[in-house]
Motif scaffolding. Structure first.
Motif, PDB file in Angstrom:
ATOM      1  N   ALA A  72       5.486   2.107  -3.814  1.00 59.29           N
ATOM      2  CA  ALA A  72       4.253   1.405  -3.445  1.00 59.29           C
ATOM      3  C   ALA A  72       3.915   0.385  -4.531  1.00 59.29           C
ATOM      4  CB  ALA A  72       3.126   2.417  -3.297  1.00 59.29           C
TER       5      ALA A  72
ATOM      6  N   VAL B  95       5.386   2.268  15.731  1.00 59.47           N
ATOM      7  CA  VAL B  95       5.667   3.707  15.699  1.00 59.47           C
ATOM      8  C   VAL B  95       4.334   4.447  15.824  1.00 59.47           C
ATOM      9  CG1 VAL B  95       6.655   5.605  14.363  1.00 59.47           C
ATOM     10  CG2 VAL B  95       7.633   3.294  14.169  1.00 59.47           C
ATOM     11  N   PRO B  96       4.208   5.311  16.824  1.00 60.34           N
ATOM     12  CA  PRO B  96       2.925   6.001  16.988  1.00 60.34           C
ATOM     13  C   PRO B  96       2.696   7.068  15.929  1.00 60.34           C
ATOM     14  CG  PRO B  96       4.519   6.836  18.569  1.00 60.34           C
ATOM     15  CD  PRO B  96       5.202   5.703  17.826  1.00 60.34           C
TER      16      PRO B  96
ATOM     17  N   ARG C 247       2.098   4.662  12.340  1.00 53.85           N
ATOM     18  CA  ARG C 247       0.902   5.501  12.470  1.00 53.85           C
ATOM     19  C   ARG C 247      -0.103   4.869  13.416  1.00 53.85           C
ATOM     20  NH1 ARG C 247       0.033   9.196   7.359  1.00 53.85           N
ATOM     21  NH2 ARG C 247      -0.465  10.461   9.170  1.00 53.85           N
TER      22      ARG C 247
ATOM     23  N   GLY D 131       4.232   5.035   5.139  1.00 52.19           N
ATOM     24  CA  GLY D 131       5.403   5.454   5.933  1.00 52.19           C
ATOM     25  C   GLY D 131       6.700   4.750   5.565  1.00 52.19           C
ATOM     26  N   LYS D 132       6.785   4.206   4.335  1.00 58.19           N
ATOM     27  CA  LYS D 132       8.023   3.513   3.910  1.00 58.19           C
ATOM     28  C   LYS D 132       9.223   4.465   3.880  1.00 58.19           C
ATOM     29  CE  LYS D 132       6.239   2.238   0.008  1.00 58.19           C
ATOM     30  NZ  LYS D 132       4.845   2.570   0.306  1.00 58.19           N
ATOM     31  N   THR D 133       9.066   5.594   3.180  1.00 55.08           N
ATOM     32  CA  THR D 133      10.206   6.500   3.013  1.00 55.08           C
ATOM     33  C   THR D 133      10.618   7.090   4.365  1.00 55.08           C
ATOM     34  OG1 THR D 133       9.501   6.947   0.764  1.00 55.08           O
ATOM     35  CG2 THR D 133      11.019   8.521   1.729  1.00 55.08           C
TER      36      THR D 133
ATOM     37  N   LYS E 163       0.829  -1.207   0.000  1.00 55.79           N
ATOM     38  CA  LYS E 163       0.000   0.000   0.000  1.00 55.79           C
ATOM     39  C   LYS E 163       0.872   1.268   0.000  1.00 55.79           C
ATOM     40  CE  LYS E 163      -4.209   1.647   2.194  1.00 55.79           C
ATOM     41  NZ  LYS E 163      -4.092   3.062   2.253  1.00 55.79           N
ATOM     42  N   GLY E 164       0.390   2.291  -0.657  1.00 56.60           N
ATOM     43  CA  GLY E 164       1.121   3.557  -0.692  1.00 56.60           C
ATOM     44  C   GLY E 164       0.844   4.413   0.540  1.00 56.60           C
ATOM     45  N   GLY E 165       1.771   5.307   0.805  1.00 59.41           N
ATOM     46  CA  GLY E 165       1.565   6.322   1.844  1.00 59.41           C
ATOM     47  C   GLY E 165       1.505   5.811   3.271  1.00 59.41           C
TER      48      GLY E 165
ATOM     49  N   ASP F  29      12.039   4.584  -5.796  1.00 54.13           N
ATOM     50  CA  ASP F  29      10.760   5.113  -6.278  1.00 54.13           C
ATOM     51  C   ASP F  29      10.999   6.062  -7.453  1.00 54.13           C
ATOM     52  OD1 ASP F  29       8.090   5.506  -6.440  1.00 54.13           O
ATOM     53  OD2 ASP F  29       7.817   6.211  -4.382  1.00 54.13           O
TER      54      ASP F  29
ATOM     55  N   SER G 181       2.386  10.607  14.962  1.00 53.07           N
ATOM     56  CA  SER G 181       3.012  11.700  15.694  1.00 53.07           C
ATOM     57  C   SER G 181       3.248  12.910  14.798  1.00 53.07           C
ATOM     58  CB  SER G 181       4.356  11.201  16.252  1.00 53.07           C
ATOM     59  OG  SER G 181       5.201  12.273  16.558  1.00 53.07           O
TER      60      SER G 181
ATOM     61  N   VAL H  97       6.746  13.569  13.121  1.00 53.56           N
ATOM     62  CA  VAL H  97       7.205  12.963  11.864  1.00 53.56           C
ATOM     63  C   VAL H  97       7.087  13.968  10.716  1.00 53.56           C
ATOM     64  CG1 VAL H  97       6.732  11.144  10.170  1.00 53.56           C
ATOM     65  CG2 VAL H  97       6.667  10.611  12.613  1.00 53.56           C
ATOM     66  N   LEU H  98       5.950  14.612  10.623  1.00 60.12           N
ATOM     67  CA  LEU H  98       5.735  15.585   9.553  1.00 60.12           C
ATOM     68  C   LEU H  98       6.662  16.788   9.740  1.00 60.12           C
ATOM     69  CD1 LEU H  98       4.078  16.179   7.042  1.00 60.12           C
ATOM     70  CD2 LEU H  98       2.417  17.342   8.481  1.00 60.12           C
TER      71      LEU H  98
END
Ligand SMILES: Nc1ncnc2c1ncn2[C@@H]1O[C@H](COP(=O)(O)OP(=O)(O)OP(=O)(O)O)[C@@H](O)[C@H]1O
Ligand SMILES: [Mg+2]
Length: 280
Positions: A131, A219-220, A190, A24-26, A20-22, A49, A222, A225-226
């Protein structure tokens, strides 16, 4: 006859993948690579990517990209010219990808050649997968020794991770040549305990029951991260936060250390949620 000294072992290739995309891989590839480098391991993180190129932004080196992974594969630049040394950690390097070429520019032979060269120079080679489960994602995992499957606690992410685990068991060099599996572990990202309590997200146990592979960490969700990604800082190099501690613990486990999971395990509902009930 003098005994030949054993050659240094080759570096280990670890793919960060998800389906799945988005999810948190990167973010995770940058955090894991930086945490390994912080511990003194020579580490390189590669962006697979092609066309999107997010890793160099998260690593804060987008203005320093001159040559990239694709240039090296196509013989337009040497690996040394494309590798970017991190300014904060001298054990950390980044191999960015191209924003303009398409995914067909990645060839299996080309990827193998670059990885073999990197294995001579680095202890860890972290591959940030695109992804999906198509060509780009398959090439990112094909030469891996280990895999970190990034999963969010929701049904569609878990289902895609399950498909990726199937590919890791069959469509890798290890599986094809040696009949062995790539060691896979789940990194749950997440994670939001309030939403788990409200029944909106799956519990850690539910996820693990479906995926049936070991848990590398939790990993919560948070805002740190952003914030970190906006200033081009892998989260473990930014100010300490719950998310950075979670990544540091995951990396300690990746290196075989026993780190108690209780810090990040589901906590009992807090005082306010006990008093007022979980939010709907
Ligand atoms: N633990 C977290 N808490 C809050 N936000 C997060 C967390 N992990 C990732 N994010 C956010 O989620 C978004 C997607 O993250 P990221 O780019 O790492 O995902 P990805 O799996 O690499 O995406 P893609 O499949 O497009 O490559 C980003 O905005 C990132 O800041
Ligand atoms: Mg990504």
């Amino acid at each position: 006859m003098t005994q030949l000294k054993d050659k240094d072992p080759l570096g280990k290739v670890i793919v960060i993948t998800s389906g799945k995309g988005g999810v948190g891989k990167t973010t995770s590839a940058a955090a894991i690579a930086a945490a390994l480098a912080k511990r003194g391991h020579k580490t390189v993180v590669i962006d697979f990517d092609v066309g999107l190129r997010n890793l160099d932004m998260i690593m804060g080196c987008e203005r320093r990209v001159v040559f990239d992974f694709i240039n090296v594969i196509q013989g337009e630049a040497r690996l040394k010219q494309a590798l970017i040394k991190d300014k904060r950690l001298d054990t950390l390097s980044i191999l960015p990808t191209s924003q303009t070429r398409d995914k067909d520019a990645l060839t299996q032979d080309g990827v193998e050649k670059v990885l073999n060269e990197l294995k001579e120079q680095f202890d860890y080679i972290i591959c940030d997968s695109p992804a999906g489960i198509e060509r780009g994602a398959q090439l990112a995992m094909y030469f891996a020794d280990e895999a970190v499957v990034v999963t969010n606690p929701e049904v569609s992410s878990v289902r895609d991770s399950d498909r990726v685990l199937g590919l890791l068991a069959s469509k890798t060099k290890r599986a094809e040549d040696e009949g062995t599996e790539v060691k896979a572990q789940v990194l749950l990202t997440r994670h939001d305990q309030r939403r788990v309590d409200a029944g909106e997200m799956m519990t850690i146990d539910d996820v693990l029951e479906i995926l049936a592979v070991p848990l590398l960490g939790v990993v919560p969700e948070s805002p740190a991260v952003l914030r970190a990604s906006n200033v081009g800082m892998p989260i473990v190099l930014d100010e300490p936060s719950e998310a950075s501690r979670a990544y540091e613990a995951a990396v300690a486990r990746l290196l075989g250390e026993e780190v108690d999971m209780s810090m990040s395990k589901e906590k009992k509902p807090g005082f306010f949620s006990r008093l007022f009930g979980a939010p709907a």
